[in-house]
Scaffold this active site. Structure first.
Site, PDB file in Angstrom:
ATOM      1  N   LYS A   1       0.800  -1.352  -0.137  1.00 56.50           N
ATOM      2  CA  LYS A   1       0.203   0.120  -0.120  1.00 56.50           C
ATOM      3  C   LYS A   1       1.011   1.230  -0.130  1.00 56.50           C
ATOM      4  O   LYS A   1       1.890   1.251   0.470  1.00 56.50           O
ATOM      5  CB  LYS A   1      -0.842  -0.083   1.287  1.00 56.50           C
ATOM      6  CG  LYS A   1      -2.159   0.834   1.067  1.00 56.50           C
ATOM      7  CD  LYS A   1      -3.291   0.075   0.411  1.00 56.50           C
ATOM      8  CE  LYS A   1      -4.518   0.849   0.216  1.00 56.50           C
ATOM      9  NZ  LYS A   1      -5.757   0.040  -0.184  1.00 56.50           N
TER      10      LYS A   1
ATOM     11  N   ASP B   1      -6.785   4.243  -4.786  1.00 55.93           N
ATOM     12  CA  ASP B   1      -7.186   4.171  -3.251  1.00 55.93           C
ATOM     13  C   ASP B   1      -8.134   5.534  -3.051  1.00 55.93           C
ATOM     14  O   ASP B   1      -8.360   6.312  -4.017  1.00 55.93           O
ATOM     15  CB  ASP B   1      -6.503   3.700  -2.244  1.00 55.93           C
ATOM     16  CG  ASP B   1      -7.024   3.447  -0.996  1.00 55.93           C
ATOM     17  OD1 ASP B   1      -7.757   2.314  -0.925  1.00 55.93           O
ATOM     18  OD2 ASP B   1      -6.887   3.958   0.090  1.00 55.93           O
TER      19      ASP B   1
END
Ligand code: NAD
Length: 418
Positions: A106, A146
């Protein structure tokens, strides 16, 4: 958000809870709770007025035992190193629970994108992509969108990477626009898996999704698509919210119309079908059948959980419940479909995009949706089997048991070296 629980500690607690059901050495469990590496970098960019600014950014590569690191890039003022580490860990277990051949990663930049022009955002994104270039790649680490990033940013990252590497590598990133190598069905994929898992859990409980009342916190990509697809199944979306507040109508909204209104005005507040403007906390505690938190982490803490009246919670967001909230909802027999399965549609269709990129071949939207349906339904069935077999306290623990066992198998088959 309601509670400042550290999401990385929440992740570690979730793994501890599941480890009681798993036969593994403590040393190996420690590996499952911590990232392999974290890049922390400072991006110095030029503002439109000529001044310079430095922004903090991160990329966490949590675990690569099952394949390349995979996970989105978030632009948000609340991004921290621990948040990125937590989100990267959730990606590991998400990819494992739906059994796609990826590890987890991430990234994030600590930034409020609304304060920057499009040109500035392009410079920021290309600066980040330049820092990421040595550690990403089609077989190494494959980022995706995201919160506050989308096709535009993915296209810039792909272009920066390909230019610097002097190559064509569309599979270096997913969530791209179709003409830049994106996949049909990717934009709606996260909301679609939320809809599928909601439908499946109601079915497991012997109830129908048709006619259920639904409240959705966070009316962005994940929340608004889930609302629309649930409405298509006959559910009644009675409340939705975004960062500016919520709206309520017991007779239900037209989910597509509310989305169009938000796109036009910037928020759901003020929609003319709203009978009442409500706060986010009001929304979370409404007497509905199905609650979908689809905003950010820690939306529901133990205190709010005590007031939750929904029978079923399907986590569209990553980490929307604190561990304390989880305990309360387990105690009150509220069914919680965990994020690592409920929102796994996004990464699953990212995987399909990557497969298509590598084959230089495009699937139809119908094929993407059919394959997604099969992956999520198989994963849901596997989760229920594990839940029943282990007599697990809740679906989250069962999901982690399934996922951790898969990661452990891959690790043990590879062996420790050196
Ligand atoms: P988004 O930016 O499209 O939408 C987020 C929404 O949440 C916005 O409408 C925003 O106004 C709202 N919001 C922010 N703070 C809020 C608050 N305090 N109360 C109520 N609403 C609030 O982002 P998204 O892509 O839909 O992501 C939402 C969540 O879903 C995140 O947790 C993300 O990690 C997760 N997720 C997204 C994807 C994806 O493919 N988009 C995949 C998996 C998980």
């Amino acid at each position: 958000m309601a509670n400042e629980a550290n999401p990385f500690e929440s992740l570690q607690e979730q793994i501890d809870d599941a480890s009681a059901y798993i036969d593994a050495d403590d040393g190996v469990l420690e590996r499952l709770k911590n990232p392999e590496r974290v890049l922390e970098t400072n991006l110095t960019i030029e503002r439109d007025d000529g001044s310079l600014e430095t922004l903090r950014a991160f990329r966490s590569q949590f675990n690569g035992d099952r394949g390349p690191y995979k996970g989105g890039i978030r632009y948000h003022p609340g991004v921290t190193r621990d948040e990125v580490k937590a989100l990267s860990g959730w990606m590991v277990y998400k990819c494992a629970v739906v059994d796609i051949p990826y590890g987890g990663g991430k990234g994030g930049i600590e930034i409020d994108p609304e304060q920057y022009s499009e040109d500035e955002l392009e410079r920021i994104t290309r600066a980040f992509a330049t820092e990421l270039r040595p550690i990403i790649g089609e077989d190494r680490d494959v980022p995706a969108p995201d919160v506050n990033t989308g096709q535009r940013e993915m296209n810039w990252i792909k272009d920066t990477y390909e230019t610097l590497e002097n190559t064509t590598a569309p599979g270096v990133i997913t969530g791209k626009a179709i003409d830049s190598g994106g996949s049909e069905g990717r934009v709606e994929a996260t909301g679609r898996s939320v809809m599928i898992t909601a439908r499946e859990v109601f079915d497991y409980l012997g109830e129908q999704i048709e006619g259920t009342s639904v409240a959705v916190q966070g009316y962005g990509n994940a929340g608004s698509v889930a609302a629309k697809l649930l409405e298509d199944l006959g559910a009644n979306v009675v409340a939705v919210s975004d960062s500016s507040g919520g709206i309520y109508n017991p007779r239900g909204f037209d989910a597509r119309d509310v989305k169009a209104f938000k796109t036009e005005t910037g928020s759901v507040s003020g929609h003319d079908e709203a009978v009442e403007e409500i706060s986010n906390e009001d929304l979370l505690t409404l007497d509905v059948d199905l609650l979908i938190p689809a905003a950010l982490e820690n939306a529901i803490d133990a205190e709010i959980a005590e007031e939750v009246q929904a029978d079923v919670v399907v986590e569209a967001a990553n980490g929307p419940l604190t561990p304390g909230a989880d305990d309360v909802l387990t105690g009150s027999n509220t069914w919680v479909v965990p994020d690592i399965l409920a929102n796994a549609g996004g990464v699953t269709v990212s995987y399909f995009e990557w497969v298509q990129n590598r084959q230089r071949f495009s699937w139809t939207e119908e094929r993407v949706n059919d394959e997604l349906e099969a992956v999520i339904c198989d994963a849901f069935d596997g989760l229920i089997d594990a839940y029943e077999e282990h007599d697990a306290p809740n679906l989250r623990t069962a999901a982690y048991v399934v996922a951790i066992e898969r990661v452990l198998d891959a690790f043990e088959q590879g062996g420790t070296w050196p």
